[in-house]
Design a protein around this motif. Structure first.
Motif, PDB file in Angstrom:
ATOM      1  N   ILE A 204       0.842  -1.195   0.000  1.00  0.00           N
ATOM      2  CA  ILE A 204       0.000   0.000   0.000  1.00  0.00           C
ATOM      3  C   ILE A 204       0.877   1.245   0.000  1.00  0.00           C
ATOM      4  CG2 ILE A 204      -1.890  -1.132   1.256  1.00  0.00           C
ATOM      5  CD1 ILE A 204      -0.907   0.405   3.756  1.00  0.00           C
ATOM      6  N   ASP A 205       0.253   2.358  -0.324  1.00  0.00           N
ATOM      7  CA  ASP A 205       0.900   3.659  -0.203  1.00  0.00           C
ATOM      8  C   ASP A 205       0.892   4.017   1.277  1.00  0.00           C
ATOM      9  OD1 ASP A 205       1.576   6.352  -0.139  1.00  0.00           O
ATOM     10  OD2 ASP A 205       0.467   6.845  -1.959  1.00  0.00           O
ATOM     11  N   ALA A 206       2.060   4.158   1.874  1.00  0.00           N
ATOM     12  CA  ALA A 206       2.141   4.409   3.317  1.00  0.00           C
ATOM     13  C   ALA A 206       1.462   5.718   3.716  1.00  0.00           C
ATOM     14  CB  ALA A 206       3.607   4.414   3.755  1.00  0.00           C
ATOM     15  N   ARG A 207       1.279   6.626   2.773  1.00  0.00           N
ATOM     16  CA  ARG A 207       0.559   7.869   3.083  1.00  0.00           C
ATOM     17  C   ARG A 207      -0.902   7.599   3.415  1.00  0.00           C
ATOM     18  NH1 ARG A 207       2.485  10.928  -2.329  1.00  0.00           N
ATOM     19  NH2 ARG A 207       1.965   8.832  -3.074  1.00  0.00           N
ATOM     20  N   GLU A 208      -1.399   6.427   2.989  1.00  0.00           N
ATOM     21  CA  GLU A 208      -2.795   6.069   3.218  1.00  0.00           C
ATOM     22  C   GLU A 208      -2.928   4.943   4.240  1.00  0.00           C
ATOM     23  OE1 GLU A 208      -4.266   5.197  -0.670  1.00  0.00           O
ATOM     24  OE2 GLU A 208      -3.816   7.193  -1.439  1.00  0.00           O
ATOM     25  N   LEU A 209      -1.935   4.803   5.088  1.00  0.00           N
ATOM     26  CA  LEU A 209      -1.952   3.779   6.132  1.00  0.00           C
ATOM     27  C   LEU A 209      -3.178   3.971   7.023  1.00  0.00           C
ATOM     28  CD1 LEU A 209      -0.098   1.472   7.245  1.00  0.00           C
ATOM     29  CD2 LEU A 209       0.797   3.161   8.848  1.00  0.00           C
ATOM     30  N   ASP A 210      -3.890   2.887   7.284  1.00  0.00           N
ATOM     31  CA  ASP A 210      -5.131   2.949   8.051  1.00  0.00           C
ATOM     32  C   ASP A 210      -4.891   3.540   9.446  1.00  0.00           C
ATOM     33  OD1 ASP A 210      -7.417   1.901   9.797  1.00  0.00           O
ATOM     34  OD2 ASP A 210      -8.043   1.236   7.803  1.00  0.00           O
ATOM     35  N   GLU A 211      -5.862   4.333   9.897  1.00  0.00           N
ATOM     36  CA  GLU A 211      -5.770   4.971  11.207  1.00  0.00           C
ATOM     37  C   GLU A 211      -5.709   3.953  12.339  1.00  0.00           C
ATOM     38  OE1 GLU A 211      -5.545   8.163  11.936  1.00  0.00           O
ATOM     39  OE2 GLU A 211      -5.786   9.002   9.932  1.00  0.00           O
ATOM     40  N   PHE A 212      -6.120   2.736  12.050  1.00  0.00           N
ATOM     41  CA  PHE A 212      -6.132   1.671  13.060  1.00  0.00           C
ATOM     42  C   PHE A 212      -4.733   1.353  13.572  1.00  0.00           C
ATOM     43  CE2 PHE A 212      -5.380  -2.910  13.628  1.00  0.00           C
ATOM     44  CZ  PHE A 212      -6.190  -3.176  14.728  1.00  0.00           C
ATOM     45  N   PHE A 213      -3.724   1.468  12.705  1.00  0.00           N
ATOM     46  CA  PHE A 213      -2.370   1.006  13.045  1.00  0.00           C
ATOM     47  C   PHE A 213      -1.666   1.977  13.993  1.00  0.00           C
ATOM     48  CE2 PHE A 213      -3.077  -1.058   8.884  1.00  0.00           C
ATOM     49  CZ  PHE A 213      -2.828  -2.363   9.243  1.00  0.00           C
ATOM     50  N   ARG A 214      -0.946   1.401  14.963  1.00  0.00           N
ATOM     51  CA  ARG A 214      -0.108   2.166  15.877  1.00  0.00           C
ATOM     52  C   ARG A 214       1.176   1.377  16.129  1.00  0.00           C
ATOM     53  NH1 ARG A 214      -3.030   5.506  14.656  1.00  0.00           N
ATOM     54  NH2 ARG A 214      -4.179   7.063  15.876  1.00  0.00           N
ATOM     55  N   PHE A 215       2.289   2.084  16.195  1.00  0.00           N
ATOM     56  CA  PHE A 215       3.591   1.420  16.314  1.00  0.00           C
ATOM     57  C   PHE A 215       4.439   2.057  17.410  1.00  0.00           C
ATOM     58  CE2 PHE A 215       2.066   0.814  12.014  1.00  0.00           C
ATOM     59  CZ  PHE A 215       2.292  -0.534  11.806  1.00  0.00           C
ATOM     60  N   ASP A 216       5.308   1.210  18.009  1.00  0.00           N
ATOM     61  CA  ASP A 216       6.260   1.703  19.007  1.00  0.00           C
ATOM     62  C   ASP A 216       7.384   2.489  18.338  1.00  0.00           C
ATOM     63  OD1 ASP A 216       5.238   0.378  21.494  1.00  0.00           O
ATOM     64  OD2 ASP A 216       5.636  -1.433  20.309  1.00  0.00           O
ATOM     65  N   ARG A 217       7.811   2.007  17.183  1.00  0.00           N
ATOM     66  CA  ARG A 217       8.896   2.674  16.448  1.00  0.00           C
ATOM     67  C   ARG A 217       8.612   2.609  14.954  1.00  0.00           C
ATOM     68  NH1 ARG A 217      13.541   2.993  20.287  1.00  0.00           N
ATOM     69  NH2 ARG A 217      13.041   1.559  21.991  1.00  0.00           N
ATOM     70  N   ILE A 218       8.921   3.701  14.291  1.00  0.00           N
ATOM     71  CA  ILE A 218       8.716   3.786  12.845  1.00  0.00           C
ATOM     72  C   ILE A 218       9.994   4.295  12.195  1.00  0.00           C
ATOM     73  CG2 ILE A 218       7.429   4.906  10.973  1.00  0.00           C
ATOM     74  CD1 ILE A 218       5.038   5.107  12.865  1.00  0.00           C
ATOM     75  N   LEU A 219      10.408   3.613  11.147  1.00  0.00           N
ATOM     76  CA  LEU A 219      11.497   4.107  10.300  1.00  0.00           C
ATOM     77  C   LEU A 219      10.880   4.633   9.018  1.00  0.00           C
ATOM     78  CD1 LEU A 219      14.439   4.531   9.464  1.00  0.00           C
ATOM     79  CD2 LEU A 219      14.485   2.168   8.652  1.00  0.00           C
ATOM     80  N   LEU A 220      11.079   5.917   8.764  1.00  0.00           N
ATOM     81  CA  LEU A 220      10.641   6.531   7.507  1.00  0.00           C
ATOM     82  C   LEU A 220      11.875   6.991   6.757  1.00  0.00           C
ATOM     83  CD1 LEU A 220       8.790   7.700   5.416  1.00  0.00           C
ATOM     84  CD2 LEU A 220       8.318   9.643   6.933  1.00  0.00           C
ATOM     85  N   ASP A 221      12.395   6.094   5.930  1.00  0.00           N
ATOM     86  CA  ASP A 221      13.491   6.442   5.022  1.00  0.00           C
ATOM     87  C   ASP A 221      12.816   6.835   3.712  1.00  0.00           C
ATOM     88  OD1 ASP A 221      16.369   6.567   4.431  1.00  0.00           O
ATOM     89  OD2 ASP A 221      15.908   4.981   2.997  1.00  0.00           O
ATOM     90  N   ALA A 222      12.533   8.111   3.583  1.00  0.00           N
ATOM     91  CA  ALA A 222      11.594   8.586   2.567  1.00  0.00           C
ATOM     92  C   ALA A 222      12.201   8.612   1.165  1.00  0.00           C
ATOM     93  CB  ALA A 222      11.109   9.986   2.929  1.00  0.00           C
TER      94      ALA A 222
END
Length: 367
Positions: A204-222
């Motif tokens: 999926i396009d990460a810009r449209e990631l569902d609001e349901f998801f929550r994470f402890d850590r996120i890596l955004l290597d854009a």
């Protein structure tokens, strides 16, 4: 009776994106005259000259020339082998190597070509991953731990995803995102080859990631312009490098940052990185996101405390705690160079013989 008319849907108009512009100056004229800048786009030279101190700007432009002799580097995949195993295999193959002081799993091969590794078992069996030293840095800063929910937002081809898996010995709940089907397939192939199991890939396009998801850590290597990976005289590294590409990347980066900060759990951390040295993709994008997400704060990587920690320490009458990691320790020891940019606490790694140009920032959502 005539059929009712279908209401025309209004075409969505994207908000205007205003990026900082840098005009030609005496300094940028001088930099453009350097032999290593001969084939660089002029807007890129003007930006470097305007965004950095003169000595740092010259260092950066010269770094694009030094990149022509950048050696092969690799990372031992500790899901399958130790750094000592890899060193022994390289010795047996007669390939010179030396360790990286700030990351024991990494090696520099000063005389080898990538093709020298293709027939080795350690390559075929996924016991190593060919990766630039700079791109190994964001996972180290991320500091993922076993049992945590981790997201790699723009994961293909999988170098950083598999590195996170190795650093946590496969014990984190790691998820990868990739919108491009061919790139997602390559990502899945690399995960399999490296032995990174139970890593779901969301196509999926990460810009449209569902609001349901929550994470402890996120890596955004854009996704970015890749200006940090430019090699003077290498036409391929300069292909498509235009102001139009910068505008497209900058818009995408802002949307990705917005979604990443929204997807953090309270107390969660985000690493934002690019292989660009342009401030419009780095500190400018991050500052806009921080201004919007007031529940997130910058965790400095320059040996200073965060704003909230400085306040806490002052109220408690204590010395503030300074957060550190392998990269901040390497910079303090003089093993990695970083130059000042427009957002103190974030890191710009200048291009050089050993390193690609990179930008790295650490953000935490307040609990």
């Amino acid at each position: 009776m005539s059929k009712p008319r279908r209401r025309k849907q209004k075409k969505q108009v994207k908000a205007e994106l205003k990026l900082r512009q840098f005009a030609a100056t005496e300094l940028s004229d001088q930099l453009a005259a350097l032999p290593c800048a001969a084939d660089l786009p002029r807007f890129m030279v003007d930006t470097v000259a305007g965004a950095y101190a003169p000595a740092d700007a010259e260092l950066m432009i010269e770094g694009f020339g030094a990149a022509a002799t950048r050696p092969v580097t690799l990372r031992a995949n500790t899901l399958k082998a130790t750094a000592e195993d890899i060193a022994a295999a390289l010795d047996a193959a007669g390939i010179a190597h030396r360790p990286v002081a700030w990351y024991p799993d990494a090696s520099i091969l000063p005389e080898a070509q990538v093709s020298d590794l293709w027939d080795l078992d350690i390559y075929r069996d996924g016991k190593i991953y060919l990766q630039s030293l700079s791109s190994m840095m964001p996972p180290l800063v991320l500091g993922a731990q076993a049992g945590e929910d981790i997201l790699d937002m723009c994961a293909a081809p999988g170098g950083k995803t598999t590195q996170i898996a190795a650093l946590t010995q496969g014990q984190a709940h790691l998820t990868a995102c990739e919108m491009s089907i061919p790139r997602a397939e390559k990502l899945e192939a690399n995960l399999h080859r490296q032995g990174a199991k139970n890593v779901p890939v969301m196509r999926i396009d990460a810009r449209e990631l569902d609001e349901f998801f929550r994470f402890d850590r996120i890596l955004l290597d854009a996704p970015c312009t890749g200006t940090g990976t430019v090699v003077s005289g290498n036409e391929k590294s300069l292909r498509g490098l235009t102001e139009q590409l910068l505008s497209r990347c900058a818009r995408s980066q802002r949307a990705l940052l917005d979604r990443a900060m929204g997807a953090l759990k309270p107390g969660g951390t985000l690493v934002y990185s690019t292989c660009s040295i342009l401030p419009q993709e780095n500190e400018d994008a991050l500052q806009e996101a921080l201004d919007k997400h007031m529940d997130c704060e910058l965790i400095p990587l320059d040996g200073t405390p965060s704003e909230s920690e400085a306040r806490r320490a002052q109220e408690a009458g204590e010395e503030p705690r300074i957060e550190s990691n392998a990269l901040t320790e390497a910079i303090a020891a003089g093993q990695v160079s970083a130059i000042a940019n427009g957002l103190p606490g974030t890191l710009t790694i200048p291009p050089s013989r050993d390193f690609e140009g990179f930008y790295i920032a650490l953000i935490r959502k307040r609990s």
